[in-house]
Scaffold this motif. Sequence first.
Motif, PDB file in Angstrom:
ATOM      1  N   ASP A  46       0.838  -1.198   0.000  1.00  0.00           N
ATOM      2  CA  ASP A  46       0.000   0.000   0.000  1.00  0.00           C
ATOM      3  C   ASP A  46       0.867   1.240   0.000  1.00  0.00           C
ATOM      4  OD1 ASP A  46      -1.506   2.275   1.376  1.00  0.00           O
ATOM      5  OD2 ASP A  46      -3.131   0.853   0.998  1.00  0.00           O
ATOM      6  N   LYS A  47       1.854   1.274   0.899  1.00  0.00           N
ATOM      7  CA  LYS A  47       2.758   2.433   0.924  1.00  0.00           C
ATOM      8  C   LYS A  47       3.988   2.135   1.772  1.00  0.00           C
ATOM      9  CE  LYS A  47      -0.216   5.356   2.664  1.00  0.00           C
ATOM     10  NZ  LYS A  47      -1.416   4.549   2.937  1.00  0.00           N
ATOM     11  N   ILE A  61     -11.459   1.426   0.553  1.00  0.00           N
ATOM     12  CA  ILE A  61     -10.334   1.570  -0.358  1.00  0.00           C
ATOM     13  C   ILE A  61     -10.699   2.577  -1.437  1.00  0.00           C
ATOM     14  CG2 ILE A  61     -11.052  -0.403  -1.775  1.00  0.00           C
ATOM     15  CD1 ILE A  61      -8.044  -0.978  -2.190  1.00  0.00           C
ATOM     16  N   ASP A  74      -3.627   9.175  -3.264  1.00  0.00           N
ATOM     17  CA  ASP A  74      -2.998   7.910  -2.907  1.00  0.00           C
ATOM     18  C   ASP A  74      -4.081   6.847  -2.825  1.00  0.00           C
ATOM     19  OD1 ASP A  74      -1.232   6.002  -2.091  1.00  0.00           O
ATOM     20  OD2 ASP A  74      -1.065   6.716  -0.023  1.00  0.00           O
ATOM     21  N   TYR A  75      -3.990   5.823  -3.673  1.00  0.00           N
ATOM     22  CA  TYR A  75      -4.981   4.738  -3.647  1.00  0.00           C
ATOM     23  C   TYR A  75      -4.648   3.851  -2.458  1.00  0.00           C
ATOM     24  CZ  TYR A  75      -8.293   1.337  -5.444  1.00  0.00           C
ATOM     25  OH  TYR A  75      -9.369   0.491  -5.597  1.00  0.00           O
ATOM     26  N   THR A  76      -5.456   3.947  -1.393  1.00  0.00           N
ATOM     27  CA  THR A  76      -5.086   3.321  -0.134  1.00  0.00           C
ATOM     28  C   THR A  76      -6.317   2.824   0.610  1.00  0.00           C
ATOM     29  OG1 THR A  76      -3.819   3.675   1.910  1.00  0.00           O
ATOM     30  CG2 THR A  76      -5.189   5.505   1.156  1.00  0.00           C
TER      31      THR A  76
END
Length: 346
Positions: free
Chosen positions: A215-216, A273, A285-287
């Motif tokens: 995710d990051k 999400i 941010d795709y999170t």
Amino acid sequence: MTKILVVDDEADLEVLVKQKFRKKIREQEYQFVFASNGRHALEQLKDHADVAVVLSDINMPEMDGLTLLGRLSENHSLLKSVIISAYGDMENIRSAMNKGAFDFITKPVDFRDLEVTLEKTIRQVKQIRETMRAIKENNILKMYVDETVLNFMGTREFETTLMSSETVEAAVVFIDICSFTAISENESPDTVVELLNNYFDLMVKEIIAHGGFIDKFIGDAIMAVFKGEYQLDRAVDACLAVRNKISSLPMVSNHVKFEPNVSIGINYGEMVIGNIGSSSLKRLDYTVIGDAVNLAQRLQGAASPGQILISEEAYHRIKEYFKCREIGEIALKNKQNPINTYEVVE
């Protein structure tokens, strides 16, 4: 029918894709278009404007996959791209994600994993396209909204910044490299960056191998998400593998007494999400977000070096398959009541 563009200079992949997805091709669920490199892919997109997903290799003649990703983000913003490459190192993964890749799969291809990834990617594309279609076809909106705004809504800029979200059940993992500050204070910047990237590279490979995605990166920590079947089991397996490999690494140097280790928090449950961030800054941010995510992060913060902490609810879900030890109640930040926790031993 969903149209998928496969970009790879290896002819064998085309044969394998047609064999593995023959049922969906026969039932007209999927239609595959093939290209031998990035330049050829862009030509195919001119003839197949309805392509929803691009599966692309990295290393190809004439135009490589990373260059293609950049061109797609500029001119085909509603497409989603999945990289399929034998180059599964951290540099290539991060480059692909920074250029807009939706996911990353390593070769040799696990076609079951590819099928699940395709389904997930197609759902995301359909959701975005349905939202765009609803907006463009809304006659009431056209009656009350200024023409300038409507013209803007038809531009690539608007489509690119469109934010969509969904609720999913997933397992989330936070892995922190313990006491890494000791290195950053005593080693050269080049050494610090090289070491951190090496540690991340090792962890990412284990996470991907167990069906998770990154995710990051948060400083010297990783946040990863596992979706689909046996999500919690796969998350625990990945974390055990990461802990064992990191703890087996040698000491950094003689003058810095640092032995690599990690502290880990795992949790699962429903979470949202979507694209989170600032549309005005064009930084999204795709999170995943939600209480389940926050609890995983709090558990990691409470974990000692080498420790994998889970909640009692997670323990009851995996206790038949993993050896765990009860830690007891722990007071966690922003939690009104203490949380009963367990440590995954092996």
